[in-house]
Design an enzyme around this catalytic site. Structure first.
Site, PDB file in Angstrom:
ATOM      1  N   ASP A 101       0.821  -1.213   0.000  1.00 39.33           N
ATOM      2  CA  ASP A 101       0.000   0.000   0.000  1.00 39.33           C
ATOM      3  C   ASP A 101       0.857   1.265   0.000  1.00 39.33           C
ATOM      4  O   ASP A 101       0.387   2.344   0.351  1.00 39.33           O
ATOM      5  CB  ASP A 101      -0.904   0.028   1.242  1.00 39.33           C
ATOM      6  CG  ASP A 101      -2.030  -0.994   1.181  1.00 39.33           C
ATOM      7  OD1 ASP A 101      -2.180  -1.641   0.135  1.00 39.33           O
ATOM      8  OD2 ASP A 101      -2.755  -1.145   2.187  1.00 39.33           O
ATOM      9  N   ASP A 249      -5.558  -9.377  13.691  1.00 37.34           N
ATOM     10  CA  ASP A 249      -5.056 -10.731  13.919  1.00 37.34           C
ATOM     11  C   ASP A 249      -5.734 -11.387  15.117  1.00 37.34           C
ATOM     12  O   ASP A 249      -6.159 -12.541  15.057  1.00 37.34           O
ATOM     13  CB  ASP A 249      -3.538 -10.705  14.100  1.00 37.34           C
ATOM     14  CG  ASP A 249      -3.074  -9.578  15.008  1.00 37.34           C
ATOM     15  OD1 ASP A 249      -3.901  -8.902  15.648  1.00 37.34           O
ATOM     16  OD2 ASP A 249      -1.847  -9.361  15.100  1.00 37.34           O
TER      17      ASP A 249
END
Length: 537
Positions: A101, A249
């Site tokens: 990104d 996560d």
């Protein structure tokens, strides 16, 4: 007049008891989490020898996709891409995805490195987004559309996966209920400074003690965002990568386990990474982890508590996800030091001193548990007892010093304040390999991967971090000044001298973190000015 004096005395007594109750209550809560650490150490020792091996081995190795999410990783992009492409695994069974990104020159670096490896027969895909929707979770979710593997390994840009990582992990997935394997983090720059040594011990406690204790006792663990390998089906069953928390996560880990998937932690397999070399990077990382954990607790604890899983799993999930709340309790406790001392000096009730002493006993119990917890994590890795004990006061000071920074993160999560995912700056700092005396614990074979020597240590300008505002370090310094006044008051009155060691520890923590943060703010400002001057010239 006498009636007025009686009412005033009654009000003073009520205020005194209220302050004392709040003080003792906070210490009791902190001690509860401290006692839980003793429980984790007990579970760790109980299950230490229960190392698991794959039940079977694949005749034909499964196809694996390695995902490398990154954003503006100029310093380390080339290193992680090279390490991933050099993993020992059949080329026809391996896919590499670089999920980039970036908005700076690291985009060109990463894309060029992908072309280099593609020309050498590696199945490598470079995916670049321009909107950063969902940040890291969004990048991982976007990569899922072109994933070829049944298994997905993920590495952050500051990690250097060992060449045999996949060879040592994929065979565990012969167990059809296994959804994720997490490996232990190693530390490339562990011995760079007191700060990196402290961070290494913090992380060792989490991985060596917490993960091992929970996983081997049947409780749930989390994927740590990197150095792990997922079954694609488990990601999809858990609802995929979502970005409504800063710890995507942990969020996915609990959702996948709620969906019935098992997790496995391998404490003997190290995956080395870079520790933040300066305090503001460390604080930014801690802010994100703290806030994300509380966001996940708000999101998932109601589902966990109402599910039909075992009560012991629910209890461990509560302690795991709410543990960062302690930073808020520690900050409130520090703010109560002065009024608690003042009330103890001016009250006429003989029981007040008993209350303060009881409170300090609870606090000592919680404090000692932390030291014990981290000493065990080092001893089991064969690190010296004396050298570890010498670091414990520093470790405690750092933990207290970052309490203000993390308490703000807790409050932001509780009130629902949104903030961007801020990456931890990488500097490509490196250190020599681990010595045999610090080898990972409980290896199933005698072959333990040791990273090759890397001694070319690079130094770059200090990277400014948007979320680390100057006001936070000034607030930490102000807390240090406040604690100095508490120390002065405690030293001149014998009734409160029992609190002196803890006041000194708190003051040292706030001064260390506040002043070093200020120093690095100045260095970042200087680096920025120098960079602008060089650009202008």
């Amino acid at each position: 007049m006498m009636l007025l004096g009686q009412e005033s005395g009654t009000l003073w007594e009520a205020t005194g008891w209220l302050l004392t109750a709040g003080y003792i209550g906070l210490i009791s809560i902190i001690s509860m989490y401290g006692l839980h650490r003793y429980w984790l150490v007990f579970l760790f020792r109980k299950h230490l020898r229960q190392s698991k091996r794959p039940g079977e081995r694949f005749e034909k190795l499964p196809r694996v996709t390695v995902q490398l999410p990154m954003f503006n990783e100029e310093m380390v992009a080339e290193r992680i891409i090279d390490a991933a492409c050099e993993i020992d695994y059949p080329s026809d069974r391996l896919q590499i995805q670089v999920l980039d990104d970036s908005t700076d020159s690291s985009r060109e670096i990463a894309e060029a490195r992908c072309k280099y490896w593609a020309n050498r027969g590696i199945d490598i895909e470079y995916l670049h987004r321009i909107d950063r929707v969902g940040f890291k979770a969004g990048a991982l979710e976007a990569g899922m559309t072109s994933v070829k593997g049944d298994l997905i390994a993920i590495f952050d840009a500051d990690f250097v996966p060992p060449r045999d990582f996949l060879r040592k992990t994929v065979h565990y997935f012969t167990n059809p209920t296994l959804g994720m394997v997490q490996c232990k983090w190693g530390h490339l720059n562990r011995d760079d400074s007191l700060l990196t040594k402290g961070q290494a011990i913090f992380l060792d406690g989490h991985f060596v003690i917490e993960h091992t204790a929970r996983n081997r006792s049947g409780a749930w663990i989390n994927f740590n965002g990197t150095a792990g390998i997922w079954r694609r089906e488990a990601i999809e069953a858990g609802g995929g990568w979502q970005h409504d928390t800063l710890t995507e996560d942990v969020d996915l880990s609990y959702r996948a386990q709620l969906a019935g998937w098992d997790f496995l932690f391998l404490p003997w397999l190290d995956c080395p990474a870079e520790l933040p070399p300066e305090i503001n990077s460390f604080k930014s990382q801690q802010h994100r982890w703290t806030k994300g954990s509380i966001q996940t607790a708000k999101k998932l604890l109601p589902r966990i508590f109402t599910s039909n899983i075992d009560l012991r799993i629910k209890i461990e999930a509560f302690f795991h996800l709410t543990a960062p709340m302690v930073y808020l309790y520690v900050t409130l406790l520090a703010l109560l030091f002065y009024p608690a001392i003042y009330v103890n000096l001016n009250t006429t009730g003989s029981g007040r001193l008993t209350g303060i002493l009881l409170g300090m006993t609870f606090f000592a119990l919680g404090t000692v548990s932390g030291g014990f917890f981290y000493v065990i994590s080092q001893r089991v890795q064969k690190r010296g007892l004396l050298s570890t004990l010498a670091l414990i006061p520093m470790l405690m000071a750092i933990g207290i010093g970052i309490a203000v920074n993390n308490a703000i993160a807790v409050l932001e999560a509780l009130i629902g304040h949104d903030s961007a995912f801020v990456r931890t700056p990488k500097y490509n700092v490196q250190s020599p390999p681990l010595s045999p005396s610090s080898a990972p614990i409980s290896p199933p074979t005698s072959h333990t991967h040791i990273s090759p020597p890397q001694t070319n240590k690079k130094r770059f300008g200090v990277i400014a971090i948007p979320t680390q505002k100057l006001s936070i370090c000034l607030l930490e310094i102000a807390m240090g000044v406040y604690l100095l006044e508490c120390i002065r008051l405690s030293m001149i009155h014998s009734r409160t001298v029992v609190s002196l060691p803890f006041l000194i520890l708190f003051a040292a923590g706030y001064w260390y973190v506040g002043l070093t943060s200020l120093w690095w703010h100045i260095q970042a400002w200087r680096s920025s000015r120098l960079s602008m001057a060089q650009t202008a010239s």
